[in-house]
Design an enzyme around this catalytic site. Structure first.
Site, PDB file in Angstrom:
ATOM      1  N   GLY A 163      -2.723 -18.155 -19.740  1.00  0.00           N
ATOM      2  CA  GLY A 163      -1.860 -18.145 -20.919  1.00  0.00           C
ATOM      3  C   GLY A 163      -1.197 -16.811 -21.213  1.00  0.00           C
ATOM      4  O   GLY A 163      -0.555 -16.654 -22.254  1.00  0.00           O
ATOM      5  N   THR A 164      -1.304 -15.861 -20.280  1.00  0.00           N
ATOM      6  CA  THR A 164      -0.712 -14.538 -20.517  1.00  0.00           C
ATOM      7  C   THR A 164       0.802 -14.620 -20.698  1.00  0.00           C
ATOM      8  O   THR A 164       1.361 -14.034 -21.626  1.00  0.00           O
ATOM      9  CB  THR A 164      -1.035 -13.600 -19.331  1.00  0.00           C
ATOM     10  OG1 THR A 164      -2.436 -13.607 -19.105  1.00  0.00           O
ATOM     11  CG2 THR A 164      -0.579 -12.200 -19.610  1.00  0.00           C
ATOM     12  N   GLY A 165       1.459 -15.373 -19.787  1.00  0.00           N
ATOM     13  CA  GLY A 165       2.919 -15.481 -19.846  1.00  0.00           C
ATOM     14  C   GLY A 165       3.384 -16.190 -21.109  1.00  0.00           C
ATOM     15  O   GLY A 165       4.338 -15.752 -21.766  1.00  0.00           O
ATOM     16  N   CYS A 166       2.677 -17.274 -21.454  1.00  0.00           N
ATOM     17  CA  CYS A 166       3.016 -18.012 -22.685  1.00  0.00           C
ATOM     18  C   CYS A 166       2.937 -17.076 -23.878  1.00  0.00           C
ATOM     19  O   CYS A 166       3.837 -17.034 -24.727  1.00  0.00           O
ATOM     20  CB  CYS A 166       2.025 -19.157 -22.913  1.00  0.00           C
ATOM     21  SG  CYS A 166       1.899 -20.322 -21.539  1.00  0.00           S
ATOM     22  N   THR A 197      -6.904 -14.457 -17.773  1.00  0.00           N
ATOM     23  CA  THR A 197      -5.463 -14.247 -17.809  1.00  0.00           C
ATOM     24  C   THR A 197      -4.711 -15.553 -18.054  1.00  0.00           C
ATOM     25  O   THR A 197      -3.484 -15.580 -18.022  1.00  0.00           O
ATOM     26  CB  THR A 197      -4.986 -13.640 -16.478  1.00  0.00           C
ATOM     27  OG1 THR A 197      -5.464 -14.483 -15.411  1.00  0.00           O
ATOM     28  CG2 THR A 197      -5.533 -12.247 -16.283  1.00  0.00           C
ATOM     29  N   LYS A 239       8.332  -9.716 -15.108  1.00  0.00           N
ATOM     30  CA  LYS A 239       6.927  -9.332 -15.286  1.00  0.00           C
ATOM     31  C   LYS A 239       6.303  -8.938 -13.951  1.00  0.00           C
ATOM     32  O   LYS A 239       6.490  -9.638 -12.959  1.00  0.00           O
ATOM     33  CB  LYS A 239       6.154 -10.493 -15.916  1.00  0.00           C
ATOM     34  CG  LYS A 239       6.646 -10.827 -17.318  1.00  0.00           C
ATOM     35  CD  LYS A 239       5.952 -12.040 -17.903  1.00  0.00           C
ATOM     36  CE  LYS A 239       6.353 -13.310 -17.189  1.00  0.00           C
ATOM     37  NZ  LYS A 239       5.898 -14.531 -17.905  1.00  0.00           N
TER      38      LYS A 239
END
Lengths: 553, 553
Positions: free
Chosen positions: A262-265, A260, A188
């Site tokens: 919690g974006t990765g989760c 942003t 990412k």
């Protein structure tokens, strides 16, 4: 969403009580993509949008117990892991997965989000756990989804140290990360500043790399250009998907946002959802990237720090429930309820009551029959419009059949009228009453103004109302000492016609057509309100039609 | 759902990893009702559809820590509690709530689901905790939602022992439960067998009690009757809502189902969601009862035991994302992408390229101008249909303005043609080419067949395509050594017209109209496909229009 069985998707991660990240974000993402969500909790945290205030890890044996409860009972279609917190938890998850799915070919897709450090700087994976993640989890993963710092940590821990500052670095890192054993790597790019010039330069050097510009304007979209900033220097986010056979870049505009958390989760949860639904990794990543991007852009304010992205943007609420065994006609029921008073005044009209008692004056009935003869011409024409509005031969045939039925009904009318001494010429010469014109012309108006759904709503009040009257009178007639007089009633035939099997079959067909509209294309509140307004108006016009006959008294 | 800020709603309960109950069910319910979900976890469980395999309670100080993280940062609109497990956790929750909201008037609605025993018989609330719940939680609750056995337990613990076996018992018990201090009581009747006869008997005796028959047929719904079973003996579920000033019964048919895991959690979570949205307790209970009921009826298979109800039935997925700053035209973008090849062949047509280079043969342009003159009559008439299909004066005015614009464009056409030696009589006498008839008549067909949205789609390819051509040529013309020749180009006026501010403003207005359609009434996949098919067809007809001019060569 209720048409197909939602795939069961599992997250194994920490809990974020404030709802923006962790299993809470994952469950929201699973729901947004129509999946059945489950969650094994590796650690509780106390956190909010300003940071992490505490962590309370789950004992490894209880992590295993949760996981075995699920795997032993439920067929899991995809799994993602998030914050695993320590080496023991990481190990027990990998081992339970391997032992439950001893046959590797039976394993569901496993997406590993190697969460190591929170946005606010809190360590979420103990240093010794990183090696366990590399040794035990990566080799069984379908995909790992590190960001820049996680990728650097994984590579340095596996003696493949690399600093990632350019797009070239990202691609090189993704290739090295693939050597850790997962089937694919999504590196990412949220923390690597890039521009379109970087992407175009790389695309020129590396023709094997595919660029997906989902969120950027493609060719022949000059009219959609709203951002005046030079596209080549505009800051972008590039995510690199490295699969064994190909490399794909997902390019989107960088958004300056505090939302942003919690974006990765969310990204990995959506990928797991879509893999669980059978999509390819490429398509899953494309949709997940786009969903997350819109989630950030449509975020609403929560808390005082880094707020969560919006998980709700891809959902709308149904205003009509799906048909069920105990309520197979949810739309019709809503229509009737929405105009309950007018509907009652229509189907329990004095005209009907007096007709059922056999006391209705002859001139009232004659007025009705003559006006109905004129009305049915509009009615047949409206079905003609419905034929013209059809898109399938099936709907052309069904609307045409109704026209044929109306023509037959008119023949009965004529025979009936003749018995009461009214000739066809009398019928044709009858001046149209305002209530007849109002109703008839309104049907034609709806037919010209709207789509076939609206026209079906307009035509329904007549079809269903006469059916309701027929059934009601039939039911009332069977009661002891009923007020309904069938014996010797001059209007008996009328009651029998509308309560009879032939007409009631038409009612059943009409109900099916109406309900099918709501299932095929569930209306939102706005469209349901339009439908209800048409239904209410026609119900009122029906009542007005009988009012006119009774006003003669 | 993205139009308004979703209320933040908190559950304080246990975790069910298998996803059917506990905070997982609550988060799904919050999402289904468009709320922002949060969760404080009081205990982990290992459970599945066959039972509870283990419980790992959270330490009370960590429960408090989670709760304080949320309350200290986020404005909470409603709270529900579920399984609290022990006395210490129950106490710390009540005390933290009281101390954070010292001013009672600032407290959000608090729904207390007094979960004591699981469906499978597992104790979920320690016996000594029941007293704490009565003493500390009930007095601050907006609503408590016990089932039969929980109600009996609460009453026996507070020396108001009562066995609940009839509807009269239920109402009496709800009145006693209200004395525990909550503002209202919802006594759930899932474990009390009742019939409509019971309800009607009670309604006759107690005129102060209101009966809500949401799931049963009301009056004047004979046509919707499908269940032949005698209504008076059919088994029902009756939930009793006792508020200070009134008693309401919610009556629904009893469903035989194994999929009832999480029903209580879901019901209280939905009530909390709707209270958070500002609904009354009565309306919240009505909707929650109906949602839960449909959730059981539409449940899909999960696991081998008592499966969960379906939380997804009230949701549909948007196929068009909401407009955002970086993508303000999501629908138009999807339309263009869905027919990218044809769109490119249209807007980068040889006709356009030769016109921009000034090399287009005169006869080709003349053919185009004459046919365009004939086409514009259809185009104006189609906007006339759009006027006829309008439902507001605003849309009547905007479509009318377009007709005026077309009439003015036709005047320019005539003047233009005159300069090239073509008289108005020549224009009118020109035979219509098949490609003109095809395109023009198709516009009228769409206008007659569909609603105004479809007609707007049909009209868009012309409006937007000429705008795209104009901007493209203008952009190309500014490049060094451009292939576009403006100087001395006989067709310069044409290029300037379509790239000019006047036409481009019309394009902007058209884009807004198109995007507004998708926002006001988000289409599902079916309707989007119909829209895309119309767009693609008109794009193809536009290309065919220029093909016809070039075929003269």
């Amino acid at each position: 969403m209720s048409e197909t069985v939602p795939p069961a998707v599992l997250t194994i991660a920490g809990s974020d009580p404030s709802g923006g990240a962790g299993i809470q974000a994952d469950l929201k993402a699973f729901t947004a993509f129509g999946c059945y969500g489950m969650s094994v909790i590796t650690a509780l945290t106390a956190q909010n949008t300003t940071g992490v205030q505490g962590v309370h890890p789950s004992p490894p044996d209880f992590v295993e117990k949760q996981l075995r409860s699920i795997l032993g009972d439920i067929d899991v279609h995809a799994i993602k892991t998030g914050m695993l917190f320590d080496a023991a938890n990481t190990r027990v998850i990998a081992q339970t997965f391997r032992s439950h799915y001893a046959d590797a070919s039976s394993r569901p897709p496993l997406v590993v989000d190697p969460v190591c450090v929170s946005t606010s700087g809190h360590t979420l994976l103990a240093p010794e756990a990183v090696q366990v993640l590399i040794d035990e989890l990566c080799p069984i993963a379908t995909l790992i989804t590190p960001n820049k710092s996680e990728a650097e940590l994984l590579l340095s821990q596996s003696n493949r140290a690399a600093k990632i500052t350019s797009l070239g670095d990202m691609i090189a890192a993704s290739e090295k990360l693939l050597l850790l054993g997962s089937k694919a790597v999504l590196l990412k790019g949220g923390h690597v500043e890039l521009t379109l010039a970087d992407v175009e330069k790389l695309a020129a050097e590396r023709p094997d790399v595919t660029v997906v510009r989902e969120e950027l304007l493609a060719d022949n979209m000059e009219i959609l250009q709203v951002n005046e900033q030079d596209l080549t220097t505009r800051p972008l986010v590039v995510d690199v998907l490295k699969e064994a056979e190909r490399t794909t870049l997902f390019v989107s505009p960088r958004i300056e946002s505090m939302s942003t958390h919690g974006t990765g989760c969310t990204l990995s949860a959506v990928i797991a959802s879509l893999l669980g639904k059978g999509h390819t990794l490429l398509e899953a990543t494309r949709q997940a990237t786009a969903y997350t991007h819109v989630g950030i852009e449509t975020a609403f304010p929560v808390g005082h720090g880094h707020g969560p992205l919006n998980h709700l943007h891809a959902l709308t609420q149904r205003v009509i429930p799906p048909p069920t065994a105990s309520n197979p006609h949810p739309l019709t029921r809503i229509l009737i309820q929405s105009a309950a008073k007018t509907w009652k005044e229509y189907v329990e009209h004095d005209f009907v009551k007096q007709l059922a008692q056999g006391t209705l004056p002859r001139e009232c009935f004659m007025h009705f029959i003559k006006q109905d003869y004129l009305y049915l011409k509009y009615y047949a024409r409206a079905y003609g419009l419905l034929v013209a509005k059809s898109s399938t031969y099936g709907s052309i045939e069904s609307a045409t059949q109704t026209i044929v039925n109306v023509i037959n009904e008119v023949r009965t009318h004529k025979a009936f009228s003749a018995r009461w001494g009214i000739s066809e010429a009398d019928l044709a010469a009858t001046p149209e009453s305002p209530s007849t014109t109002a109703y008839g012309a309104y049907l034609i108006d709806v037919g010209l103004q709207g789509d076939s759904a609206k026209l079906i709503m307009a035509l329904a009040a007549c079809l269903l109302g006469y059916g309701e009257v027929g059934l009601w009178l039939k039911k009332e007639a069977t009661k002891p000492n009923s007020w309904v007089k069938l014996k010797g009633n001059a209007y008996l035939q009328w009651i029998e016609d509308y309560s009879g099997e032939h007409y009631q079959n038409a009612v059943k067909l009409g109900l099916e057509t109406i309900e099918a509209l709501a299932v095929a294309d569930p209306p939102n509140a706005l469209r349901l309100q339009e439908w209800s307004a048409i239904w209410e108006k026609c119900t009122r016009l029906e009542k007005g039609f009988w009012d006119a006959s009774m006003k003669l008294l």
